[in-house]
Design a protein around this motif. Structure first.
Motif, PDB file in Angstrom:
ATOM      1  N   PRO A  40       0.810  -1.216   0.000  1.00 37.89           N
ATOM      2  CA  PRO A  40       0.000   0.000   0.000  1.00 37.89           C
ATOM      3  C   PRO A  40       0.847   1.271   0.000  1.00 37.89           C
ATOM      4  CG  PRO A  40      -0.063  -1.048   2.152  1.00 37.89           C
ATOM      5  CD  PRO A  40       0.719  -1.956   1.269  1.00 37.89           C
ATOM      6  N   VAL A  41       0.200   2.367  -0.388  1.00 43.19           N
ATOM      7  CA  VAL A  41       0.869   3.664  -0.467  1.00 43.19           C
ATOM      8  C   VAL A  41       0.534   4.445   0.797  1.00 43.19           C
ATOM      9  CG1 VAL A  41       1.027   5.791  -1.795  1.00 43.19           C
ATOM     10  CG2 VAL A  41       0.719   3.599  -2.954  1.00 43.19           C
ATOM     11  N   PRO A  42       1.553   5.003   1.483  1.00 46.12           N
ATOM     12  CA  PRO A  42       1.318   5.625   2.788  1.00 46.12           C
ATOM     13  C   PRO A  42       0.206   6.673   2.805  1.00 46.12           C
ATOM     14  CG  PRO A  42       3.657   5.543   2.305  1.00 46.12           C
ATOM     15  CD  PRO A  42       2.953   5.039   1.091  1.00 46.12           C
ATOM     16  N   GLY A  43       0.185   7.572   1.799  1.00 52.93           N
ATOM     17  CA  GLY A  43      -0.751   8.690   1.885  1.00 52.93           C
ATOM     18  C   GLY A  43      -2.097   8.441   1.250  1.00 52.93           C
ATOM     19  N   SER A  44      -2.265   7.245   0.667  1.00 53.90           N
ATOM     20  CA  SER A  44      -3.471   6.999  -0.126  1.00 53.90           C
ATOM     21  C   SER A  44      -4.706   6.958   0.764  1.00 53.90           C
ATOM     22  CB  SER A  44      -3.306   5.680  -0.877  1.00 53.90           C
ATOM     23  OG  SER A  44      -4.454   5.406  -1.597  1.00 53.90           O
ATOM     24  N   GLY A  45      -5.636   7.859   0.499  1.00 52.95           N
ATOM     25  CA  GLY A  45      -6.897   7.857   1.224  1.00 52.95           C
ATOM     26  C   GLY A  45      -6.794   8.304   2.662  1.00 52.95           C
ATOM     27  N   VAL A  46      -5.710   8.982   3.032  1.00 50.60           N
ATOM     28  CA  VAL A  46      -5.516   9.391   4.420  1.00 50.60           C
ATOM     29  C   VAL A  46      -6.000  10.822   4.637  1.00 50.60           C
ATOM     30  CG1 VAL A  46      -3.812   9.833   6.204  1.00 50.60           C
ATOM     31  CG2 VAL A  46      -3.619   7.786   4.788  1.00 50.60           C
ATOM     32  N   LYS A  47      -5.501  11.715   3.796  1.00 53.28           N
ATOM     33  CA  LYS A  47      -5.877  13.119   3.990  1.00 53.28           C
ATOM     34  C   LYS A  47      -6.574  13.638   2.744  1.00 53.28           C
ATOM     35  CE  LYS A  47      -2.062  14.492   7.005  1.00 53.28           C
ATOM     36  NZ  LYS A  47      -0.861  15.327   7.048  1.00 53.28           N
ATOM     37  N   ARG A  48      -7.398  14.651   2.949  1.00 55.13           N
ATOM     38  CA  ARG A  48      -8.012  15.270   1.781  1.00 55.13           C
ATOM     39  C   ARG A  48      -7.038  16.299   1.218  1.00 55.13           C
ATOM     40  NH1 ARG A  48      -9.356  20.339   3.209  1.00 55.13           N
ATOM     41  NH2 ARG A  48      -9.599  20.696   5.439  1.00 55.13           N
ATOM     42  N   ASP A  49      -7.105  16.500  -0.065  1.00 52.09           N
ATOM     43  CA  ASP A  49      -6.316  17.554  -0.696  1.00 52.09           C
ATOM     44  C   ASP A  49      -7.023  17.928  -1.990  1.00 52.09           C
ATOM     45  OD1 ASP A  49      -4.379  19.392  -1.079  1.00 52.09           O
ATOM     46  OD2 ASP A  49      -2.711  17.981  -1.189  1.00 52.09           O
ATOM     47  N   LEU A  50      -6.941  19.188  -2.341  1.00 47.78           N
ATOM     48  CA  LEU A  50      -7.601  19.635  -3.562  1.00 47.78           C
ATOM     49  C   LEU A  50      -6.762  19.242  -4.759  1.00 47.78           C
ATOM     50  CD1 LEU A  50      -8.580  23.201  -2.340  1.00 47.78           C
ATOM     51  CD2 LEU A  50     -10.161  21.315  -2.804  1.00 47.78           C
ATOM     52  N   LYS A  51      -7.442  18.850  -5.838  1.00 42.24           N
ATOM     53  CA  LYS A  51      -6.744  18.621  -7.101  1.00 42.24           C
ATOM     54  C   LYS A  51      -6.376  19.984  -7.681  1.00 42.24           C
ATOM     55  CE  LYS A  51      -7.981  14.114  -7.725  1.00 42.24           C
ATOM     56  NZ  LYS A  51      -7.072  13.025  -8.031  1.00 42.24           N
ATOM     57  N   VAL A  52      -5.123  20.102  -8.088  1.00 40.76           N
ATOM     58  CA  VAL A  52      -4.694  21.377  -8.654  1.00 40.76           C
ATOM     59  C   VAL A  52      -4.549  21.251 -10.164  1.00 40.76           C
ATOM     60  CG1 VAL A  52      -3.499  22.102  -6.557  1.00 40.76           C
ATOM     61  CG2 VAL A  52      -2.237  20.870  -8.347  1.00 40.76           C
ATOM     62  N   ALA A  53      -4.533  22.363 -10.839  1.00 38.32           N
ATOM     63  CA  ALA A  53      -4.322  22.366 -12.283  1.00 38.32           C
ATOM     64  C   ALA A  53      -3.774  23.716 -12.715  1.00 38.32           C
ATOM     65  CB  ALA A  53      -5.622  22.072 -13.030  1.00 38.32           C
ATOM     66  N   LYS A  54      -3.069  23.658 -13.837  1.00 39.91           N
ATOM     67  CA  LYS A  54      -2.550  24.845 -14.477  1.00 39.91           C
ATOM     68  C   LYS A  54      -3.388  25.027 -15.745  1.00 39.91           C
ATOM     69  CE  LYS A  54       1.947  24.352 -15.292  1.00 39.91           C
ATOM     70  NZ  LYS A  54       3.362  24.453 -15.514  1.00 39.91           N
ATOM     71  N   LEU A  55      -3.840  26.249 -15.990  1.00 36.38           N
ATOM     72  CA  LEU A  55      -4.609  26.516 -17.210  1.00 36.38           C
ATOM     73  C   LEU A  55      -3.770  27.411 -18.115  1.00 36.38           C
ATOM     74  CD1 LEU A  55      -7.361  26.331 -18.760  1.00 36.38           C
ATOM     75  CD2 LEU A  55      -7.942  28.501 -17.666  1.00 36.38           C
ATOM     76  N   VAL A  56      -3.562  26.953 -19.351  1.00 38.22           N
ATOM     77  CA  VAL A  56      -2.778  27.715 -20.322  1.00 38.22           C
ATOM     78  C   VAL A  56      -3.730  28.174 -21.424  1.00 38.22           C
ATOM     79  CG1 VAL A  56      -0.818  27.669 -21.912  1.00 38.22           C
ATOM     80  CG2 VAL A  56      -0.765  26.271 -19.840  1.00 38.22           C
ATOM     81  N   ASP A  57      -3.970  29.475 -21.477  1.00 42.63           N
ATOM     82  CA  ASP A  57      -4.850  30.013 -22.511  1.00 42.63           C
ATOM     83  C   ASP A  57      -3.978  30.397 -23.716  1.00 42.63           C
ATOM     84  OD1 ASP A  57      -6.633  31.281 -24.094  1.00 42.63           O
ATOM     85  OD2 ASP A  57      -7.288  32.755 -22.611  1.00 42.63           O
ATOM     86  N   THR A  58      -3.940  29.499 -24.713  1.00 45.27           N
ATOM     87  CA  THR A  58      -3.040  29.757 -25.850  1.00 45.27           C
ATOM     88  C   THR A  58      -3.485  30.982 -26.650  1.00 45.27           C
ATOM     89  OG1 THR A  58      -4.320  28.306 -27.295  1.00 45.27           O
ATOM     90  CG2 THR A  58      -2.499  27.309 -26.105  1.00 45.27           C
ATOM     91  N   GLY A  97      -4.874  26.942 -10.031  1.00 39.62           N
ATOM     92  CA  GLY A  97      -5.881  26.828  -8.978  1.00 39.62           C
ATOM     93  C   GLY A  97      -6.337  25.393  -8.882  1.00 39.62           C
ATOM     94  N   THR A  98      -7.518  25.171  -8.336  1.00 39.54           N
ATOM     95  CA  THR A  98      -8.019  23.804  -8.295  1.00 39.54           C
ATOM     96  C   THR A  98      -8.440  23.406  -9.710  1.00 39.54           C
ATOM     97  OG1 THR A  98     -10.327  24.398  -7.941  1.00 39.54           O
ATOM     98  CG2 THR A  98      -8.940  24.231  -5.981  1.00 39.54           C
ATOM     99  N   LYS A  99      -8.414  22.128  -9.952  1.00 37.61           N
ATOM    100  CA  LYS A  99      -8.755  21.673 -11.301  1.00 37.61           C
ATOM    101  C   LYS A  99     -10.173  22.084 -11.663  1.00 37.61           C
ATOM    102  CE  LYS A  99      -8.698  18.086 -14.657  1.00 37.61           C
ATOM    103  NZ  LYS A  99      -8.172  16.834 -15.159  1.00 37.61           N
ATOM    104  N   GLU A 100     -11.051  22.007 -10.692  1.00 36.50           N
ATOM    105  CA  GLU A 100     -12.459  22.370 -10.911  1.00 36.50           C
ATOM    106  C   GLU A 100     -12.566  23.822 -11.381  1.00 36.50           C
ATOM    107  OE1 GLU A 100     -16.522  21.842  -8.257  1.00 36.50           O
ATOM    108  OE2 GLU A 100     -14.570  21.383  -7.400  1.00 36.50           O
ATOM    109  N   GLU A 101     -11.858  24.706 -10.647  1.00 37.20           N
ATOM    110  CA  GLU A 101     -11.882  26.130 -11.009  1.00 37.20           C
ATOM    111  C   GLU A 101     -11.295  26.360 -12.395  1.00 37.20           C
ATOM    112  OE1 GLU A 101     -11.066  27.968  -6.528  1.00 37.20           O
ATOM    113  OE2 GLU A 101      -9.494  27.948  -8.034  1.00 37.20           O
ATOM    114  N   MET A 102     -10.190  25.676 -12.672  1.00 38.37           N
ATOM    115  CA  MET A 102      -9.496  25.902 -13.936  1.00 38.37           C
ATOM    116  C   MET A 102     -10.337  25.418 -15.116  1.00 38.37           C
ATOM    117  SD  MET A 102      -6.777  27.541 -13.285  1.00 38.37           S
ATOM    118  CE  MET A 102      -7.611  28.334 -11.934  1.00 38.37           C
TER     119      MET A 102
END
Lengths: 303, 219
Positions: free
Chosen positions: A17-35, A187-192
């Motif tokens: 198993p992976v130590p951090g898997s399913g332990v803490k919540r964290d927001l998904k982040v994303a970078k948005l590139v507006d070409t 920002g968060t992936k949702e926002e982006m």
């Protein structure tokens, strides 16, 4: 480099198993590139080198503004320039910031045989740990975006970290910080995604780009770098952005069914031989000719 | 290369010449290193094997070089043994009686030549897989040298290399099991070279009868 204060979701070639898997919540982040608002100033290229302490390397002139043909082990962020003539006939200079896409389903991590050399954090960033990297280059084969690059001096592979060190401290990546036009967002992936869709809608309805859209390819489960494209139906025009990127099917075949079939076959073979020995045992030769060395064997084969 | 096995003055039979034994063990030890390091890269459960092979990074660096040694030893083996490895009518009969061989009912198995049909299959299997492993291994050695336009070579190599390796593992497991546990005396024959007359008559009767009536040893 690995950031200890980011929760780890997946570890390459990790048994158990992976130590951090399913332990803490964290927001998904994303970078948005507006070409559509990139002006090709390359401030992000410089900021990337500055923040990551990478040496300035020679540029390659290829009859365009582009710094070099593709990203390098010590150059993780490259604006790709392409002179493109759409059907409307108006020449466009397309500029796309090329870097690691931080796939939700990362081909590099799936292909990697070194325990802990590639990790995926809960926030979606895919990071290389060069201290665990063995330099095999399987990640180069696994990546559908041609991103991991081998360093001949250290014999390790490097790529964009999405500034995981900055993100873990609540800062935005260095490239975002440097962008003067605001075409880069973080920002968060949702926002982006929302921001990107809003911009794409604006391009479709107000700017005459009927096919404008957000690039978030499903073949790799979505990415944590998103693009707004004037023409989302032709991503290849943006310096070879693949239309439907996937983890290569041979990599999938090798790492999933073949691995399990092979392991079963090897275990089955060992068990089979053991059972054979218990049932039938060795083929005995009655060795009496140590004493009577020159005697011809009289009988035929013994059963 | 002709078969140089013959009767020894002490009444035993020379089965493998020094050159053949050396060749076998260059191939054997290089294969063993390739197997252990290869299994380490194959499965996360076996990654610890790379630790006993010099560490993960060292294993990755040495694996291709040892692969070159193994490939050369397989080619050497081809030059020396290939003429004795052609399939014969007796071999086809041997395959048909395989179940008797497996059950140790060897009296129902046709007389075997210097190499029985199973050993011949081992030889050709290792030769073909060795070539496939070498070619795919070249690509995997320096994946960063393969241009993007030839990326399909890498994608083929990541399948060909493990498939060919798994086939050699199957051959290798049967080979080691037969050579150590089942055919007692076979292991010492590939180390010291000689076997007893009874051993020769028991496992390779056609070969034994040929050399028993053959010309006197040269020395």
């Amino acid at each position: 480099m690995s950031q200890a204060n980011l929760e780890i979701r997946r570890i390459s070639a990790h048994p158990g198993p992976v130590p951090g898997s399913g332990v803490k919540r964290d927001l998904k982040v994303a970078k948005l590139v507006d070409t559509t608002t990139c002006i090709g100033c390359k401030a992000c290229e410089v900021a990337c080198l500055e923040w990551n302490g990478l040496a300035f390397s020679d540029t390659t002139f290829q009859n365009s503004y582009q710094t070099m043909p593709e990203t390098a082990w010590n150059f993780w962020n490259l604006i790709k320039f392409n002179e493109y003539e759409p059907e409307s006939g108006n020449l466009m200079l397309l500029m796309r910031k090329d870097q690691c896409m931080h796939c939700e389903e990362p081909g590099c991590l799936i292909a990697c045989p070194a325990d802990g050399a590639i990790v995926q954090y809960v926030n979606g960033i895919v990071d290389f740990n060069q201290d665990q990297c063995i330099g095999c280059g399987y990640c180069i084969t696994g990546c559908p975006f041609n991103i991991p690059k081998f360093s001949p001096t250290s014999r390790k592979v490097f790529k964009c970290t999405l500034c995981s060190d900055r993100v873990s401290e609540g800062l935005e990546p260095a490239c975002i910080k440097a962008c003067p036009t605001g075409c880069l967002h973080f920002g968060t992936k949702e926002e982006m995604l929302e921001l990107g869709e809003t911009r794409a809608h604006q391009l479709r309805t107000e700017s005459g780009f009927a096919h404008a859209g957000v690039y978030n390819p499903e073949g790799v489960g979505g990415t944590h770098v998103l693009y707004v494209l004037h023409d989302a139906t032709n991503p290849e025009a943006y310096g070879g952005l693949p239309k439907n990127p996937r983890v290569p099917w041979t990599v999938w075949l090798w790492k999933r069914p073949l691995k399990w079939l092979g392991n079963l076959a090897m275990a089955g073979g060992l068990i089979g031989m053991f059972v054979h020995y218990l049932r039938f045992g060795p083929k005995i030769v009655e060795e009496d000719d140590v004493k009577e060395g020159n005697e011809e064997p009289r009988e035929g084969k013994q059963p | 290369m002709r078969d140089e096995s013959h009767l020894l003055p002490n009444g035993r039979v020379l089965r493998y010449t020094f050159r053949e034994r050396l060749m076998h063990w260059v191939a054997g030890f290089s294969y063993l290193y390739l197997l252990l390091t290869g299994l380490a890269f194959w499965s996360p459960w076996l990654y610890w094997l790379s630790v006993v092979c010099g560490g993960p990074t060292t294993s990755r660096e040495l694996h291709p070089w040892v692969g070159v040694v193994f490939t050369l030893s397989v080619l050497w083996m081809y030059l020396i043994w290939a003429p004795q490895m052609h399939s014969t009518a007796r071999d086809r009969e041997w395959w048909r009686s395989l179940r008797y061989y497996i059950r140790n009912e060897d009296d129902k198995v046709p007389d075997e030549d210097r190499f029985n049909a199973g050993q011949k299959a081992l030889f050709w299997g290792f030769l073909i897989c060795g070539i496939l492993l070498f070619l795919s291994g070249l690509v995997l050695w320096v994946p960063h040298w393969i241009p993007r336009s030839l990326a399909f070579l890498r994608l083929i190599a990541v399948i060909v290399h493990p498939v060919a390796a798994l086939l050699t593992i199957a051959l290798f497991m049967v080979h080691v099991y037969m050579g150590t546990a089942v055919e007692r005396g076979a292991f010492s024959s590939i180390v010291r070279g000689d076997v007893s007359r009874k051993w020769a008559a028991r496992f390779h009767r056609a070969w034994y009868e040929q050399i028993a009536r053959g010309p006197a040893p040269r020395k």
